[in-house]
Design a protein around this motif. Sequence first.
Motif, PDB file in Angstrom:
ATOM      1  N   SER A   1      24.932 -30.075  64.225  1.00  0.00           N
ATOM      2  CA  SER A   1      24.697 -31.428  63.729  1.00  0.00           C
ATOM      3  C   SER A   1      25.154 -32.499  64.707  1.00  0.00           C
ATOM      4  CB  SER A   1      25.420 -31.627  62.393  1.00  0.00           C
ATOM      5  OG  SER A   1      26.830 -31.565  62.575  1.00  0.00           O
ATOM      6  N   VAL A   2      24.620 -33.704  64.490  1.00  0.00           N
ATOM      7  CA  VAL A   2      25.083 -34.940  65.134  1.00  0.00           C
ATOM      8  C   VAL A   2      25.353 -35.933  64.022  1.00  0.00           C
ATOM      9  CG1 VAL A   2      23.793 -34.541  67.259  1.00  0.00           C
ATOM     10  CG2 VAL A   2      22.718 -35.803  65.385  1.00  0.00           C
ATOM     11  N   GLY A   3      26.100 -37.022  64.343  1.00  0.00           N
ATOM     12  CA  GLY A   3      26.395 -37.946  63.264  1.00  0.00           C
ATOM     13  C   GLY A   3      27.068 -39.215  63.703  1.00  0.00           C
TER      14      GLY A   3
ATOM     15  N   LEU B   1      28.473 -33.837  69.285  1.00  0.00           N
ATOM     16  CA  LEU B   1      27.772 -32.694  68.709  1.00  0.00           C
ATOM     17  C   LEU B   1      28.785 -31.775  68.047  1.00  0.00           C
ATOM     18  CD1 LEU B   1      24.919 -31.253  68.628  1.00  0.00           C
ATOM     19  CD2 LEU B   1      25.705 -29.964  70.624  1.00  0.00           C
ATOM     20  N   GLU B   2      28.408 -31.213  66.896  1.00  0.00           N
ATOM     21  CA  GLU B   2      29.253 -30.243  66.193  1.00  0.00           C
ATOM     22  C   GLU B   2      28.447 -28.971  65.939  1.00  0.00           C
ATOM     23  OE1 GLU B   2      32.080 -31.906  63.035  1.00  0.00           O
ATOM     24  OE2 GLU B   2      30.415 -33.337  62.979  1.00  0.00           O
ATOM     25  N   ALA B   3      29.122 -27.834  66.012  1.00  0.00           N
ATOM     26  CA  ALA B   3      28.463 -26.555  65.760  1.00  0.00           C
ATOM     27  C   ALA B   3      29.426 -25.604  65.063  1.00  0.00           C
ATOM     28  CB  ALA B   3      27.970 -25.935  67.060  1.00  0.00           C
ATOM     29  N   ARG B   4      28.889 -24.865  64.070  1.00  0.00           N
ATOM     30  CA  ARG B   4      29.644 -23.810  63.393  1.00  0.00           C
ATOM     31  C   ARG B   4      28.755 -22.561  63.329  1.00  0.00           C
ATOM     32  NH1 ARG B   4      32.041 -25.723  57.752  1.00  0.00           N
ATOM     33  NH2 ARG B   4      29.831 -26.192  57.435  1.00  0.00           N
ATOM     34  N   PRO B   5      28.758 -21.745  64.368  1.00  0.00           N
ATOM     35  CA  PRO B   5      27.913 -20.533  64.384  1.00  0.00           C
ATOM     36  C   PRO B   5      28.562 -19.383  63.602  1.00  0.00           C
ATOM     37  CG  PRO B   5      29.062 -20.752  66.464  1.00  0.00           C
ATOM     38  CD  PRO B   5      29.429 -21.965  65.654  1.00  0.00           C
ATOM     39  N   VAL B   6      28.665 -19.545  62.315  1.00  0.00           N
ATOM     40  CA  VAL B   6      29.352 -18.578  61.456  1.00  0.00           C
ATOM     41  C   VAL B   6      28.520 -17.302  61.312  1.00  0.00           C
ATOM     42  CG1 VAL B   6      30.242 -18.179  59.115  1.00  0.00           C
ATOM     43  CG2 VAL B   6      30.485 -20.434  60.187  1.00  0.00           C
ATOM     44  N   VAL B   7      29.196 -16.156  61.357  1.00  0.00           N
ATOM     45  CA  VAL B   7      28.522 -14.867  61.225  1.00  0.00           C
ATOM     46  C   VAL B   7      29.317 -13.987  60.261  1.00  0.00           C
ATOM     47  CG1 VAL B   7      27.692 -12.808  62.406  1.00  0.00           C
ATOM     48  CG2 VAL B   7      27.599 -15.008  63.564  1.00  0.00           C
ATOM     49  N   TYR B   8      28.603 -13.267  59.382  1.00  0.00           N
ATOM     50  CA  TYR B   8      29.199 -12.269  58.497  1.00  0.00           C
ATOM     51  C   TYR B   8      28.711 -10.892  58.930  1.00  0.00           C
ATOM     52  CZ  TYR B   8      30.772 -15.937  55.330  1.00  0.00           C
ATOM     53  OH  TYR B   8      31.410 -17.025  54.787  1.00  0.00           O
TER      54      TYR B   8
ATOM     55  N   ASP C   1      43.769 -36.600  61.093  1.00  0.00           N
ATOM     56  CA  ASP C   1      42.829 -37.722  61.129  1.00  0.00           C
ATOM     57  C   ASP C   1      42.204 -37.940  59.755  1.00  0.00           C
ATOM     58  OD1 ASP C   1      43.240 -38.108  63.859  1.00  0.00           O
ATOM     59  OD2 ASP C   1      41.696 -36.647  64.384  1.00  0.00           O
ATOM     60  N   ASP C   2      41.872 -39.181  59.489  1.00  0.00           N
ATOM     61  CA  ASP C   2      41.255 -39.576  58.220  1.00  0.00           C
ATOM     62  C   ASP C   2      40.136 -40.560  58.534  1.00  0.00           C
ATOM     63  OD1 ASP C   2      40.607 -40.530  55.702  1.00  0.00           O
ATOM     64  OD2 ASP C   2      42.403 -41.762  55.512  1.00  0.00           O
ATOM     65  N   PHE C   3      38.870 -40.124  58.328  1.00  0.00           N
ATOM     66  CA  PHE C   3      37.746 -41.010  58.596  1.00  0.00           C
ATOM     67  C   PHE C   3      36.521 -40.542  57.817  1.00  0.00           C
ATOM     68  CE2 PHE C   3      37.719 -37.700  61.779  1.00  0.00           C
ATOM     69  CZ  PHE C   3      36.390 -37.345  61.930  1.00  0.00           C
ATOM     70  N   ALA C   4      35.588 -41.461  57.651  1.00  0.00           N
ATOM     71  CA  ALA C   4      34.317 -41.139  56.998  1.00  0.00           C
ATOM     72  C   ALA C   4      33.295 -40.777  58.068  1.00  0.00           C
ATOM     73  CB  ALA C   4      33.825 -42.323  56.178  1.00  0.00           C
ATOM     74  N   ARG C   5      32.416 -39.809  57.752  1.00  0.00           N
ATOM     75  CA  ARG C   5      31.395 -39.398  58.715  1.00  0.00           C
ATOM     76  C   ARG C   5      30.124 -38.989  57.983  1.00  0.00           C
ATOM     77  NH1 ARG C   5      30.573 -38.170  63.941  1.00  0.00           N
ATOM     78  NH2 ARG C   5      29.256 -36.405  64.525  1.00  0.00           N
ATOM     79  N   PHE C   6      28.995 -39.416  58.530  1.00  0.00           N
ATOM     80  CA  PHE C   6      27.690 -38.976  58.054  1.00  0.00           C
ATOM     81  C   PHE C   6      27.035 -38.194  59.179  1.00  0.00           C
ATOM     82  CE2 PHE C   6      23.058 -39.560  57.851  1.00  0.00           C
ATOM     83  CZ  PHE C   6      22.820 -38.989  56.609  1.00  0.00           C
ATOM     84  N   LYS C   7      26.546 -36.994  58.864  1.00  0.00           N
ATOM     85  CA  LYS C   7      25.914 -36.190  59.892  1.00  0.00           C
ATOM     86  C   LYS C   7      24.618 -35.584  59.382  1.00  0.00           C
ATOM     87  CE  LYS C   7      28.370 -31.796  59.045  1.00  0.00           C
ATOM     88  NZ  LYS C   7      29.288 -30.790  59.642  1.00  0.00           N
ATOM     89  N   ILE C   8      23.717 -35.310  60.314  1.00  0.00           N
ATOM     90  CA  ILE C   8      22.462 -34.623  60.012  1.00  0.00           C
ATOM     91  C   ILE C   8      22.304 -33.495  61.024  1.00  0.00           C
ATOM     92  CG2 ILE C   8      21.307 -36.612  58.972  1.00  0.00           C
ATOM     93  CD1 ILE C   8      19.869 -37.057  61.624  1.00  0.00           C
ATOM     94  N   GLY C   9      21.587 -32.460  60.622  1.00  0.00           N
ATOM     95  CA  GLY C   9      21.402 -31.341  61.520  1.00  0.00           C
ATOM     96  C   GLY C   9      20.585 -30.245  60.883  1.00  0.00           C
ATOM     97  N   ILE C  10      20.755 -29.060  61.391  1.00  0.00           N
ATOM     98  CA  ILE C  10      20.062 -27.894  60.857  1.00  0.00           C
ATOM     99  C   ILE C  10      21.092 -26.856  60.424  1.00  0.00           C
ATOM    100  CG2 ILE C  10      17.929 -28.210  62.149  1.00  0.00           C
ATOM    101  CD1 ILE C  10      18.946 -26.199  64.208  1.00  0.00           C
ATOM    102  N   THR C  11      20.695 -26.042  59.471  1.00  0.00           N
ATOM    103  CA  THR C  11      21.563 -24.988  58.975  1.00  0.00           C
ATOM    104  C   THR C  11      20.734 -23.749  58.691  1.00  0.00           C
ATOM    105  OG1 THR C  11      23.212 -24.414  57.287  1.00  0.00           O
ATOM    106  CG2 THR C  11      21.327 -25.724  56.560  1.00  0.00           C
ATOM    107  N   TRP C  12      21.402 -22.620  58.576  1.00  0.00           N
ATOM    108  CA  TRP C  12      20.731 -21.350  58.304  1.00  0.00           C
ATOM    109  C   TRP C  12      21.351 -20.762  57.046  1.00  0.00           C
ATOM    110  CZ3 TRP C  12      22.345 -23.165  62.906  1.00  0.00           C
ATOM    111  CH2 TRP C  12      21.385 -23.302  63.912  1.00  0.00           C
ATOM    112  N   ASP C  13      20.520 -20.443  56.081  1.00  0.00           N
ATOM    113  CA  ASP C  13      20.987 -19.806  54.851  1.00  0.00           C
ATOM    114  C   ASP C  13      20.609 -18.335  54.916  1.00  0.00           C
ATOM    115  OD1 ASP C  13      21.836 -19.108  52.388  1.00  0.00           O
ATOM    116  OD2 ASP C  13      20.582 -20.505  51.265  1.00  0.00           O
ATOM    117  N   TRP C  14      21.535 -17.508  55.407  1.00  0.00           N
ATOM    118  CA  TRP C  14      21.243 -16.084  55.544  1.00  0.00           C
ATOM    119  C   TRP C  14      21.086 -15.396  54.190  1.00  0.00           C
ATOM    120  CZ3 TRP C  14      19.637 -15.980  60.059  1.00  0.00           C
ATOM    121  CH2 TRP C  14      20.313 -16.477  61.160  1.00  0.00           C
TER     122      TRP C  14
END
Length: 339
Positions: free
Chosen positions: A39-41, A52-59, A304-317
């Motif tokens: 995502s970006v935001g 840029l933020e990324a969370r490439p989570v894997v199970y 840290d304490d702040f508000a953030r709005f982000k958009i991006g793509i996600t994968w629902d395995w």
Amino acid sequence: MNKILLIALFLTSFISYAQRDKHRRFKEYYPISIRPDLSVGLGNNEYEEILLEARPVVYYGIYNDLRKALNKDTITNGDAVYLSFQPQFRIYNEDSKPVKTPSYKLLIGWQKIIKTNEDNFFTAAIESGHYSNGQAESAFSTEFDDNSEESIALYNSFTDDTDLAKLLNRSGGNFSTNLTRLSVNYRFNTFNEVNIPQKIHSFTATYQLYHNKFLGFADFGGYNPEDIDILGRHQLEFGYEFTSHLKKMRYTLSQQFNYTIGSHPSSVPYRSETSGILYPWNSDLGILAQFSIGRDDYNYRFLDDFARFKIGITWDWFTPFVVKPTKNQQLPTLPKKEL
């Protein structure tokens, strides 16, 4: 820290090699899980700008018969044992566009599911493992290492009025702890004519404990006493998620609220995330929009304490799949009329 990374690499490599059907193992069902995203935001703390933020989570599935249990016409328990690797990265708007202090979570988990008479799902989970950022310097100074005499003396100078976010070593400050999570989830399902869930109301509650020993007994990868007094040992999490369909497109709306008990007064104890995901092709790939406020969720930046709005793509395995109804939900077979 090197020991943790070596263990993570070894276990993930071994399990990937050991599975005969790798694709099926990656697509197993876990009712209690988090989605990977990119995502970006807009919205940052006052010290850094996130590009840029990324969370490439894997199970990685070790054993999983949850789908099998849900496709019996009687109430049947199902179990899943797995390893989850949950890295998190941020690229910041600085001279070299660095990925500073990335986060790494390595969790071993077990989930048990029960399908009720009404074809709803109740799931309980326990997950335990390690959470760190792989750094070695003091969290509040670039001049000396973590756990050094100078670092301990610096911690001793802090008071409840100290602004720790202002002092934070954002380039190489160490963050390390072990943790255990206990979660319960209940899903109310509404099915279509082919027994695929069309509407899902999902409620999840989690208690998370930060502790010193890995898996509760191994003496490595833990925290130092000064850090845990700042982080806080206990966290409560509550989440609601609604999944439905708009014509052929699946969408999800969710609300997550976390509250940490016992953290330093300069760190706000709460975090709220409001999210929406649209799956345009009713597939794994979704478009994500999220608004968050409160405590940051990126290792030591919980200060840290702040508000953030982000958009991006996600994968629902773990997309909805056909579920066999229990016997009392099935329509009786009518006898054929004789000619």
